[in-house]
Design an enzyme around this catalytic site. Structure first.
Site, PDB file in Angstrom:
ATOM      1  N   LYS A 288       0.842  -1.200  -0.023  1.00  0.00           N
ATOM      2  CA  LYS A 288       0.115  -0.006   0.017  1.00  0.00           C
ATOM      3  C   LYS A 288       0.969   1.182  -0.071  1.00  0.00           C
ATOM      4  O   LYS A 288       1.688   1.311   0.837  1.00  0.00           O
ATOM      5  CB  LYS A 288      -0.986   0.069   1.253  1.00  0.00           C
ATOM      6  CG  LYS A 288      -2.003   1.209   1.142  1.00  0.00           C
ATOM      7  CD  LYS A 288      -2.820   0.946   2.539  1.00  0.00           C
ATOM      8  CE  LYS A 288      -4.228   2.020   2.349  1.00  0.00           C
ATOM      9  NZ  LYS A 288      -5.157   1.911   3.397  1.00  0.00           N
ATOM     10  N   GLU A 377     -18.822  -5.696  11.094  1.00  0.00           N
ATOM     11  CA  GLU A 377     -19.624  -5.137  11.973  1.00  0.00           C
ATOM     12  C   GLU A 377     -20.528  -5.908  12.686  1.00  0.00           C
ATOM     13  O   GLU A 377     -20.916  -5.803  13.924  1.00  0.00           O
ATOM     14  CB  GLU A 377     -20.486  -3.886  11.249  1.00  0.00           C
ATOM     15  CG  GLU A 377     -19.393  -3.104  10.497  1.00  0.00           C
ATOM     16  CD  GLU A 377     -18.870  -3.138   9.353  1.00  0.00           C
ATOM     17  OE1 GLU A 377     -18.082  -2.440   8.768  1.00  0.00           O
ATOM     18  OE2 GLU A 377     -19.161  -4.376   8.842  1.00  0.00           O
ATOM     19  N   ARG A 405     -25.055  -2.422   8.631  1.00  0.00           N
ATOM     20  CA  ARG A 405     -24.652  -3.706   8.236  1.00  0.00           C
ATOM     21  C   ARG A 405     -24.932  -4.736   9.251  1.00  0.00           C
ATOM     22  O   ARG A 405     -24.894  -6.040   9.218  1.00  0.00           O
ATOM     23  CB  ARG A 405     -23.164  -3.719   7.842  1.00  0.00           C
ATOM     24  CG  ARG A 405     -23.099  -2.802   6.774  1.00  0.00           C
ATOM     25  CD  ARG A 405     -21.505  -2.658   6.289  1.00  0.00           C
ATOM     26  NE  ARG A 405     -21.550  -3.798   5.237  1.00  0.00           N
ATOM     27  CZ  ARG A 405     -20.214  -4.100   4.397  1.00  0.00           C
ATOM     28  NH1 ARG A 405     -19.186  -3.861   4.777  1.00  0.00           N
ATOM     29  NH2 ARG A 405     -20.615  -4.853   3.564  1.00  0.00           N
TER      30      ARG A 405
END
Length: 646
Positions: A288, A377, A405
């Site tokens: 990244k 979640e 969610r």
């Protein structure tokens, strides 16, 4: 300032232009694309490290596959800047994430190359599988379906549900696992360890490289050598990794790991994979922030750094002569530590957003009492419920739009059992440049209808601290506290804790004629509106209700009796929200005072700064003042009519 693309990139207005290049030129295209992203984001802002990490993969995908006919689905979309630039949006890129401009995420209405709209993680595999099954049904046997998903997004249950289904659906699906050990913060959990084991097995990688040389020549020898190679590959993985391969156990053909920054090798591999039917996964190891040293070194900071000097790496920040209010998330983070020091039962939970919600402050101070559970979640809520059954008080911090969610878990696992889980909903209301996938429009409405649930919102930092303090006191049950992205209004915010009686508001300003009822931070805009109106000679009442459930019925009844008209203001959806709660109370108790509700309308509101979106929807300070003037006019007109009749 205009960012000029490199020589090759300047001639690419669609993937068809990219395909005209030789494989040798893909290295230069990748270099130019990476530089264009660095130049653009440094000047205009946006997400940064994620797109740099997939430059070569993006180029290879559009070079090999026939997009948009071949369906390319990006997970979350933080990493899709290169994709947008290569698919005809290079010249529009300066408008990225700006009001009225290009979305920061893939969006179907924006381009035919955006096969699926994203913004929340872990949807790519399920969406691509649905597309693959649809293609099978329609007889489109030549159509490819590719899901690009990060190892962070792979930690969510949705990803595994889709993998499980895809393994038996046997559709033409390629999952590309972009493995960089990061989402926004470093990844956690057993899956990360498993992928690390695969990636760092030197013996496996050496033998795998030799096998790839064979696989690249399979087409010359027909299907039998291919079948033999599959068996050899599978046996080699199971033996050298000392365990069966997780993905192959789900009936996926596993390939890799491969260097995600070798664009020519990627193009060759992807070309080979096109001819292999059924579900398959390509494991790409990437970095990244690749190509920008500072972003490689501190990947969390450079996920979305804001504007910066690309030469020095200095991130541009405003400087102030006076102390400024803190971000609400930082007030939450520091307050968590204070509460935990006072109450040994307090715990912290977040699904992969420790820096985003500032729970990382508690994780550093009390690592045994604060948990990052990965992008999960649903699990975060039920895990919190489990903690609560044992007498602990978990503060479960989830962004408002992500809490959607886990709605079943909030209802079934927390509320029905009346457990003291404190839900801190960060980024409530308009989220700004992240746009509609991240706007926290609906939490007042969806929390308000749940039995046992308290629904609260602070108007400032002191109120946030006091609500958090109140929520962890004995016998509180399920408790929801919402607050927005960004700064509060109190530079001196470290005030002593005070208990707030649940279901009580406060009078901010007395007035006559019209009263403004607000909930949460947006009440500060109402304060500005009342100041404007006072300068015009209009005395307006202002009540900070603090709770959408339970309402302060005593204060509300007094306001409805004293004032001739009401304006409600909320940074949330009008359907089922705070204003709707006021109307319900009035209907139930026989009040007929005229009411004007200000809030988020029943439509998709696109991205922009919070102030730009407040203005668009009519509840910035000017919009609130205009609504009050309108109601004052109606009250005066009604009074004039009544005086004539009398």
């Amino acid at each position: 300032m205009i960012v000029e693309p490199g020589e090759l990139l300047a001639a690419i207005n669609s993937p068809d232009d990219l395909k005209k290049l030789s494989e040798d030129q893909l290295v230069q295209v990748s270099q130019e694309l990476r530089q264009f992203i660095i130049d653009s984001v440094s000047i205009y802002g946006g997400h940064f490290g994620a797109s740099l990490g997939v430059v070569e993969l993006t180029v290879a995908l559009h070079y090999v596959f026939n997009t948009p006919y071949d369906q390319l689905v990006w997970d979350v979309g933080h990493q899709a800047y290169g994709h947008k630039i290569l698919t005809g949006r290079r010249d529009r890129f300066p408008t990225n994430r700006r009001y009225g401009g290009m979305s920061g995420f893939p969006k179907r209405k924006e381009s035919e190359y955006d096969a699926f709209g994203v913004g929340h993680s872990s949807t790519s595999i399920g969406a691509a599988l649905g597309m693959a099954v649809a293609s099978d049904y329609k007889g489109e046997k030549d159509r490819q379906h590719i899901a690009v998903i990060g190892d962070g997004a792979m930690t969510a249950g949705m990803a595994f549900e889709a993998l499980n289904h895809a393994g038996v659906a046997n559709s033409n699906l390629l999952v590309i696992l972009n493995d960089n050990c990061m989402s926004i913060d470093p990844n956690v959990g057993a899956l990360k360890e498993y992928l690390t084991d695969i990636t760092t097995s030197r013996t496996y990688n050496k033998v795998r490289d030799e096998l790839w040389n064979v696989l690249g020549k399979l087409s010359k020898f027909g299907p039998n050598p291919q079948q033999i190679a599959r068996k050899v590959e599978s046996a080699m993985k199971a033996t050298l990794l000392k365990q069966s391969n997780l993905f192959e156990a789900l009936n996926f053909r596993y390939f890799g790991p491969v260097d995600g920054h070798d664009v020519q090798h990627l193009a060759t591999i992807l070309q080979d994979l096109k001819s292999i039917p059924g579900p398959k996964i390509l494991h790409c190891v990437t970095v990244k922030g690749k190509g920008y040293a500072l972003a490689e070194k501190d990947q969390t900071l450079w996920h979305a750094p804001g504007l910066f000097d690309k030469i020095t790496g200095e991130i541009h920040k405003k400087t102030y002569e006076k102390p400024q209010p803190p971000k609400y998330q930082d007030v939450f983070g520091h307050t968590m530590v204070e509460l935990a020091e006072q109450n040994a039962k307090v715990m912290g939970v977040t699904p992969a957003m420790p820096s985003g919600c500032s729970l990382n402050i508690m994780m550093k101070a009390m690592p045994d009492r604060a948990f990052d559970v990965g992008i999960a979640e649903q699990h975060a809520v039920t895990f919190s419920a489990g903690l609560a059954t044992q007498g602990l008080v978990p503060f479960c911090n989830i962004y408002s739009s992500f809490m959607q969610r886990a709605y079943d878990q909030v209802l079934h696992d927390v509320a029905l059992q009346d457990l003291n889980v404190v839900f801190c909903l960060d980024r409530a209301g308009f989220a700004g440049a992240d746009g509609p996938t991240h706007h926290g429009c609906y939490d007042i409405a969806y929390m308000r209808c749940i039995p046992n649930m308290v629904v609260a919102a602070p108007m400032n930092e002191e109120e946030l601290r006091n609500l958090m303090y109140t929520a962890q006191l004995p016998d509180m049950g399920p408790f929801s506290i919402r607050y927005p992205r960004g700064e509060g209004v109190m530079p001196e915010w470290r005030t002593p804790f005070k208990k707030i009686a649940v279901g009580t508001g406060r009078v901010v300003r007395e007035g006559e004629g019209v009263a403004i009822l607000t909930i949460g931070h947006i009440g500060n805009y109402a304060v500005k509106a009342t100041q404007q109106l006072a300068a015009e000679g209009l005395s307006v009442g202002h009540f900070d209700m603090r709770f959408a459930k339970p309402l302060d019925e005593e204060m509300l009844a007094a306001a409805l009796s004293q004032y001739k008209a009401i304006v409600t203001v909320e940074d949330g959806c009008l359907q089922g929200g705070f204003g709707a709660a006021i109307l319900e109370f009035m209907a139930d108790h026989g009040y007929s005072v005229p009411v004007k509700r200000l809030g988020i309308p029943d439509r998709v509101v696109e991205h922009g700064t919070q102030d730009e979106l407040y203005k668009e929807c009519g509840f910035d300070a000017d919009g609130i003042a205009a609504a009050v003037r309108e109601m004052h006019g109606k009250v005066a007109a009604k009074a004039a009519v009544e005086s004539v009749i009398l």
